[in-house]
Design an enzyme around this catalytic site. Sequence first.
Site, PDB file in Angstrom:
ATOM      1  N   TYR A   9      22.508   0.858  -6.221  1.00  0.00           N
ATOM      2  CA  TYR A   9      22.728  -0.393  -6.964  1.00  0.00           C
ATOM      3  C   TYR A   9      24.063  -0.389  -7.717  1.00  0.00           C
ATOM      4  CZ  TYR A   9      17.678  -0.329  -6.213  1.00  0.00           C
ATOM      5  OH  TYR A   9      16.427  -0.225  -5.661  1.00  0.00           O
ATOM      6  N   TYR A 137       8.494  -7.346  -6.539  1.00  0.00           N
ATOM      7  CA  TYR A 137       9.343  -6.279  -5.997  1.00  0.00           C
ATOM      8  C   TYR A 137       8.414  -5.245  -5.382  1.00  0.00           C
ATOM      9  CZ  TYR A 137      12.329  -2.289  -5.343  1.00  0.00           C
ATOM     10  OH  TYR A 137      12.987  -1.235  -4.763  1.00  0.00           O
ATOM     11  N   ASP A 240      -0.173  -3.342  -5.347  1.00  0.00           N
ATOM     12  CA  ASP A 240       0.943  -2.411  -5.442  1.00  0.00           C
ATOM     13  C   ASP A 240       0.959  -1.898  -6.881  1.00  0.00           C
ATOM     14  OD1 ASP A 240       3.335  -1.117  -5.743  1.00  0.00           O
ATOM     15  OD2 ASP A 240       4.567  -2.690  -4.821  1.00  0.00           O
ATOM     16  N   LYS A 269       5.247   6.373  -7.951  1.00  0.00           N
ATOM     17  CA  LYS A 269       5.952   6.767  -9.191  1.00  0.00           C
ATOM     18  C   LYS A 269       5.233   7.823 -10.067  1.00  0.00           C
ATOM     19  CE  LYS A 269       9.289   3.103  -9.546  1.00  0.00           C
ATOM     20  NZ  LYS A 269       9.045   1.895  -8.749  1.00  0.00           N
TER      21      LYS A 269
HETATM   22  C1  PLP Z   1       9.481   1.410  -7.407  1.00  0.00           C
HETATM   23  C2  PLP Z   1       8.535   0.480  -6.751  1.00  0.00           C
HETATM   24  C3  PLP Z   1       8.349   0.480  -5.347  1.00  0.00           C
HETATM   25  C4  PLP Z   1       9.180   1.334  -4.431  1.00  0.00           C
HETATM   26  O1  PLP Z   1       8.967   2.703  -4.623  1.00  0.00           O
HETATM   27  P1  PLP Z   1      10.078   3.747  -4.088  1.00  0.00           P
HETATM   28  O2  PLP Z   1       9.450   5.069  -4.349  1.00  0.00           O
HETATM   29  O3  PLP Z   1      11.308   3.511  -4.890  1.00  0.00           O
HETATM   30  O4  PLP Z   1      10.265   3.475  -2.650  1.00  0.00           O
HETATM   31  C5  PLP Z   1       7.394  -0.367  -4.824  1.00  0.00           C
HETATM   32  N1  PLP Z   1       6.657  -1.172  -5.605  1.00  0.00           N
HETATM   33  C6  PLP Z   1       6.809  -1.200  -6.940  1.00  0.00           C
HETATM   34  C7  PLP Z   1       5.928  -2.096  -7.746  1.00  0.00           C
HETATM   35  C8  PLP Z   1       7.757  -0.386  -7.561  1.00  0.00           C
HETATM   36  O5  PLP Z   1       7.923  -0.443  -8.881  1.00  0.00           O
END
Ligand code: PLP
Length: 423
Positions: A9, A137, A240, A269
Amino acid sequence: MSSPVWHPYAHLKTQTPAPRVVGGQGAHFQLDSGERLLDATCSWWCMIHGYGHPRLVRAIQQQADSLCHVMLGGLTHDAADQLARELVRITPAGLEHVFYSDSGSVGMEVAMKMAVQYHHLQGRPEKHRMLSLMKAYHGDTAGCMAVCDPEEGMHSLFAGYLPQHHFAPAPTAPYDATLEEVDADLMALRRVLEAHHHEIAALLMEPLLQAAGGLNMTSPRYVSGARALCDEFDVLLVFDEVATGFGRTGRLFAADHAGVCPDIMVLSKGLTGGYLGHAATLATDRVHDAFIGDSDLHAFMHGPTFMGNPLACRVALESLRVFEEDNYLDRIARLNAILVEELAGDEALRSHPAVADVRTLGATGVIEVHDASALKDAAAMARQRGVWLRSFGRWLYTMPAYITRDDEMRQIIDAMKAPFLTR
Ligand SMILES: *Cc1c(COP(=O)(O)O)cnc(C)c1O
């Protein structure tokens, strides 16, 4: 001397040399200059135990002594098995099966493929598109970019390259919204489902907190309303929880606020406490059992090389133990109380002409401004105060490690307010 490292970025023309991190302890990391910075973002929200946690470091060392890696194709090992059992235990009742991968984006790719193949195996191959929300996202890979907010998301230049999906408006009802406010959001979702459900495999959402798309917070009632709509229209519900999982919203999972079980849930994460990259896509019996059958099409054709990596699974297991034994949910409530009082409760901040909104949820605090230019000096001002902040767009936020002490939380809040003290 410039480095061959290409940073994420980054505008190559205007980027400044990146500070060089040499170590970390607790909520701080240390630079080669000797400067110590309090990390207000816990490294893109994953280092929930902070840096150098002795139990997590030891878990990796001990696992490394016996087995660093082995393929999960046709083989298994204790760490993968134990972690899957733990994830089934702690996630909403109904999620019984765990598919590993190596990052949040890939975990979401797995979820989307699973949803499409599920409907194919049910004799509904026309249900092959996703329904996502504006301000969403879900990651940076092609499949994920296609379900990020197509206008404000960072991927609009790729529009011609990406598959087309459906989008519903982002929810506007806040966490404590009335039924009427939530109904307006749910009606907007219903309208898209009524028009397109025949080709929609799954509704994707970051429950309660849309993170990288603008830190938009909504009501548990919206989440439970979405569950009911998915059932009505034979659409799978995918949560997600890559960002919201493991306590960020104040409960272990955002789904827990609503008492809702999705059909598929993605974790990453915080999964390993940030100590290694890994992800898990969980599924219910309903989804999983559709893949039991005789044809070649019944196999789920996906298998990242590093799925179920023993080091990652072992450190994830230790992360979960520390989370429970050290009562992290209480610590998160404590961090939230400080954020509510000293960030969201600061009338001078709220009424500053540059500030559009101040909001908190769990261990998350956000200042949204009207114009991104109001944040141009925010990172430098924070660094002068010993704090690492990284704003994006119109949002200055903190998602601290859960081990952040009260005085450190206040130091972060003071740094966030710094750009708004003058004028
Ligand atoms: C960070 C994130 C992703 C992507 O995860 P990466 O490990 O960076 O590929 C997907 N969904 C959400 C909600 C995120 O915060």
